[in-house]
Motif scaffolding. Structure first.
Motif, PDB file in Angstrom:
ATOM      1  N   UNK A 228      52.785  26.928  25.169  1.00  0.00           N
ATOM      2  CA  UNK A 228      51.434  27.222  24.702  1.00  0.00           C
ATOM      3  C   UNK A 228      50.594  27.746  25.874  1.00  0.00           C
ATOM      4  N   UNK A 229      49.968  28.905  25.650  1.00  0.00           N
ATOM      5  CA  UNK A 229      49.130  29.491  26.707  1.00  0.00           C
ATOM      6  C   UNK A 229      47.992  28.532  27.076  1.00  0.00           C
ATOM      7  N   UNK A 230      47.776  28.368  28.379  1.00  0.00           N
ATOM      8  CA  UNK A 230      46.701  27.506  28.861  1.00  0.00           C
ATOM      9  C   UNK A 230      47.044  26.036  28.879  1.00  0.00           C
ATOM     10  N   UNK A 231      48.242  25.657  28.461  1.00  0.00           N
ATOM     11  CA  UNK A 231      48.653  24.248  28.452  1.00  0.00           C
ATOM     12  C   UNK A 231      49.113  23.830  29.849  1.00  0.00           C
ATOM     13  N   UNK A 232      49.279  22.500  30.094  1.00  0.00           N
ATOM     14  CA  UNK A 232      49.759  22.043  31.410  1.00  0.00           C
ATOM     15  C   UNK A 232      51.097  22.652  31.822  1.00  0.00           C
ATOM     16  N   UNK A 233      51.970  22.954  30.839  1.00  0.00           N
ATOM     17  CA  UNK A 233      53.288  23.505  31.181  1.00  0.00           C
ATOM     18  C   UNK A 233      53.252  25.007  31.413  1.00  0.00           C
ATOM     19  N   UNK A 292      50.553  17.138  34.686  1.00  0.00           N
ATOM     20  CA  UNK A 292      49.616  16.149  34.140  1.00  0.00           C
ATOM     21  C   UNK A 292      49.380  16.467  32.660  1.00  0.00           C
ATOM     22  N   UNK A 293      49.726  15.549  31.748  1.00  0.00           N
ATOM     23  CA  UNK A 293      49.515  15.808  30.311  1.00  0.00           C
ATOM     24  C   UNK A 293      48.035  16.001  29.983  1.00  0.00           C
ATOM     25  N   UNK A 294      47.795  16.707  28.888  1.00  0.00           N
ATOM     26  CA  UNK A 294      46.429  16.921  28.410  1.00  0.00           C
ATOM     27  C   UNK A 294      46.253  16.195  27.088  1.00  0.00           C
ATOM     28  N   UNK A 295      45.103  15.532  26.935  1.00  0.00           N
ATOM     29  CA  UNK A 295      44.832  14.811  25.703  1.00  0.00           C
ATOM     30  C   UNK A 295      44.229  15.762  24.675  1.00  0.00           C
ATOM     31  N   UNK A 296      44.850  15.809  23.485  1.00  0.00           N
ATOM     32  CA  UNK A 296      44.382  16.647  22.384  1.00  0.00           C
ATOM     33  C   UNK A 296      44.190  15.788  21.130  1.00  0.00           C
ATOM     34  N   UNK A 297      43.520  16.353  20.137  1.00  0.00           N
ATOM     35  CA  UNK A 297      43.364  15.687  18.851  1.00  0.00           C
ATOM     36  C   UNK A 297      44.443  16.212  17.903  1.00  0.00           C
ATOM     37  N   UNK A 303      44.174  11.541  15.593  1.00  0.00           N
ATOM     38  CA  UNK A 303      44.246  10.669  16.765  1.00  0.00           C
ATOM     39  C   UNK A 303      44.441  11.498  18.030  1.00  0.00           C
ATOM     40  N   UNK A 304      44.049  10.890  19.165  1.00  0.00           N
ATOM     41  CA  UNK A 304      44.251  11.538  20.459  1.00  0.00           C
ATOM     42  C   UNK A 304      45.703  11.351  20.898  1.00  0.00           C
ATOM     43  N   UNK A 305      46.337  12.472  21.250  1.00  0.00           N
ATOM     44  CA  UNK A 305      47.723  12.428  21.697  1.00  0.00           C
ATOM     45  C   UNK A 305      47.858  13.224  22.994  1.00  0.00           C
ATOM     46  N   UNK A 306      48.833  12.832  23.782  1.00  0.00           N
ATOM     47  CA  UNK A 306      49.097  13.523  25.049  1.00  0.00           C
ATOM     48  C   UNK A 306      50.108  14.637  24.810  1.00  0.00           C
ATOM     49  N   UNK A 307      49.836  15.818  25.385  1.00  0.00           N
ATOM     50  CA  UNK A 307      50.737  16.959  25.215  1.00  0.00           C
ATOM     51  C   UNK A 307      50.848  17.720  26.531  1.00  0.00           C
ATOM     52  N   UNK A 308      51.998  18.403  26.669  1.00  0.00           N
ATOM     53  CA  UNK A 308      52.166  19.272  27.844  1.00  0.00           C
ATOM     54  C   UNK A 308      52.282  20.740  27.426  1.00  0.00           C
ATOM     55  N   UNK A 309      52.485  21.003  26.109  1.00  0.00           N
ATOM     56  CA  UNK A 309      52.446  22.378  25.623  1.00  0.00           C
ATOM     57  C   UNK A 309      53.774  23.077  25.488  1.00  0.00           C
TER      58      UNK A 309
END
Length: 456
Positions: A228-233, A292-297, A303-309
């Motif tokens: 995903x563009x702009x994601x931590x990965x 570093x994971x990013x918190x998304x909805x 719910x808030x979940x952690x993602x790296x993209x």
């Protein structure tokens, strides 16, 4: 066009082999009982090929390859010369007629054993009964990822197909079934699955999924297909990277990524993500990057979940088999007999539950589904096609043994009644039975064709 030719060809091969063997059973026993056989036909309708032997028996291959028959000398059908009355079927004792009627289904049972023996000698590739993930009812019972299922109830489990059928039957009975497993440490334990918690009207063959069991072979590899563009990965990982570990925790399949990322986010800091990546020369290299994971909805749950993209796309292809059942020619004999018993028991179990309304009738299959299955198993190799023929053969045997007039089981019922009462049933009673049998068979064929079109 090839999509139709293959299934039609393999259907003709399968039905031809099974019907020929079935009718040969009737023919062989009839000859041993002294009955004159007028025609041995594979298929119905106009003969495409015919030969006559010295005894006057016509051997034919007919135009409609959906069955076959053995026509015997019988006074109830036409006049018989006095010199041949002793060779008429209707003049034989009830025990001889029982033997002739039972010979067809028995031949199919023997054929099932033979096909299974051949499949195990060749080597039947399958999926190992190893749990890839467990949640829901399975998790509550204590079954964990990596457990190998050894027994379900009184049945020994050797493949994931065994798991599906054993749980399907137990699930229909809403039973509390013991499951013996060997865990990743090699210890053997017994868990109890409470199948009364299954939903009403569940799909029987989806029982493992509904109890929360995912097979190891069903797990997707942790391959990065997109980012995903702009994601931590983004700008860190690359397509085709195989993720090996996140924050020091190993990743064996794609389902491991989300909980590892969530744990990393809960720890509150960046962690290392380890991947396997090919270099410019095509050599695999193990690399590690801080992430570093990013918190998304989550849109589905809010719910808030952690993602790296990272994005993974299923290939849509069946994974390679990870187990094989292969035995020597001698060792395969008892195994083939045991498996024939299992297949017969499963088939009878499903039939009985269909009659009582506990099982869905949508799995009653007709020629279209049979043709597709024949073609699909033929593509998997000789062992799989032999296994398919074994299943079809035992199903044909059991179907023919049902006490329905026009089937072998209906004739057996008539002869057993005659044996008990000392005289044959009246022609009026037998004619009424023929009409009932015809109605039942037409209804069964209609159901099978309906299922072929709408469910398979």
């Amino acid at each position: 066009m090839s999509d139709y030719i293959g299934p039609i060809w393999w259907f003709i091969v399968a039905i031809g082999v099974l019907v020929t063997c079935h009718e040969f059973g009737h023919y062989w026993v009839a000859k041993r009982c002294g009955v004159k056989v007028l025609r041995f036909s594979v298929g119905f309708g106009k003969p495409l090929w015919m030969r006559r032997n010295k005894d006057g028996t016509e051997f034919a291959i007919a135009a409609i390859p959906l069955g076959g028959y053995v026509k015997m000398l019988d006074e109830r059908e036409f006049d018989v010369a006095p010199s041949e009355l002793h060779r008429a079927f209707n003049r034989q004792s009830p025990l001889r007629r029982i033997a002739i009627a039972a010979a067809g289904p028995i031949a199919n049972i023997v054929l099932c054993v033979f096909f299974l023996w051949g499949a195990y000698v060749v080597g039947l590739k399958e999926y190992a009964p190893v749990v890839g993930a467990a949640d829901g009812i399975a998790s509550e019972a204590g079954i964990r990822k990596g457990d190998q299922i050894l027994r379900i109830g009184d049945r020994t489990i050797q493949t994931w197909t065994d798991v599906r059928f054993a749980l399907a039957l137990a699930g229909l009975d809403r039973a509390r079934v013991p499951v013996q497993v060997r865990d990743a440490d090699g210890d053997t334990e017994t868990r109890t699955l409470d199948l009364s918690k299954l939903p009403d009207g569940f799909d029987e063959l989806q029982a493992p999924t509904l109890v929360g069991l995912t097979a190891r072979y069903q797990l997707e590899p942790p391959i990065v297909n997109d980012i995903v563009a702009g994601s931590p990965a983004y700008g860190v990982l690359a397509e085709d990277d195989r993720i090996l570990a996140i924050d020091g925790q190993p990743v064996s399949d794609y389902a491991d990524i989300a909980p590892r990322v969530q744990a990393l986010a809960a720890r509150g800091g960046p962690g290392m993500i380890e991947v396997l990546r090919e270099d410019d020369r095509g050599e695999p290299r193990r690399l590690a990057f801080p992430l570093t994971p990013r918190m998304d909805i989550d849109e589905a749950t809010g719910k808030r979940v952690a993602r790296i993209g990272v994005i993974h796309k299923s290939s849509g292809q069946m994974p390679a088999f990870d187990a094989v059942r292969r035995y020597g020619p001698i060792d395969a004999i008892p195994v083939a007999f045991v498996e024939t018993w299992h297949k017969a028991r499963d088939t009878i179990g499903f039939m009985g539950r269909m009659l009582t309304g506990n099982a869905s009738t949508k799995y009653v299959s007709g020629p279209i589904t049979t043709a597709r299955a024949a073609s699909a198993t033929a593509e998997l190799g000789l062992a799989w096609f032999l296994n398919f023929l074994a299943v079809l053969s035992i199903s044909l045997a059991i179907l023919n043994l049902l006490p329905i007039p026009l089937l072998d089981g209906g004739h057996l019922l008539y002869y057993l009644i005659e044996l008990v009462k000392g005289s044959p049933l009246s022609e009026r009673t037998m004619a009424a039975g023929q009409y009932v049998g015809l109605a039942l068979l037409v209804g069964l064929m209609g159901l099978a064709l309906f299922n072929d079109v709408f469910f398979h």
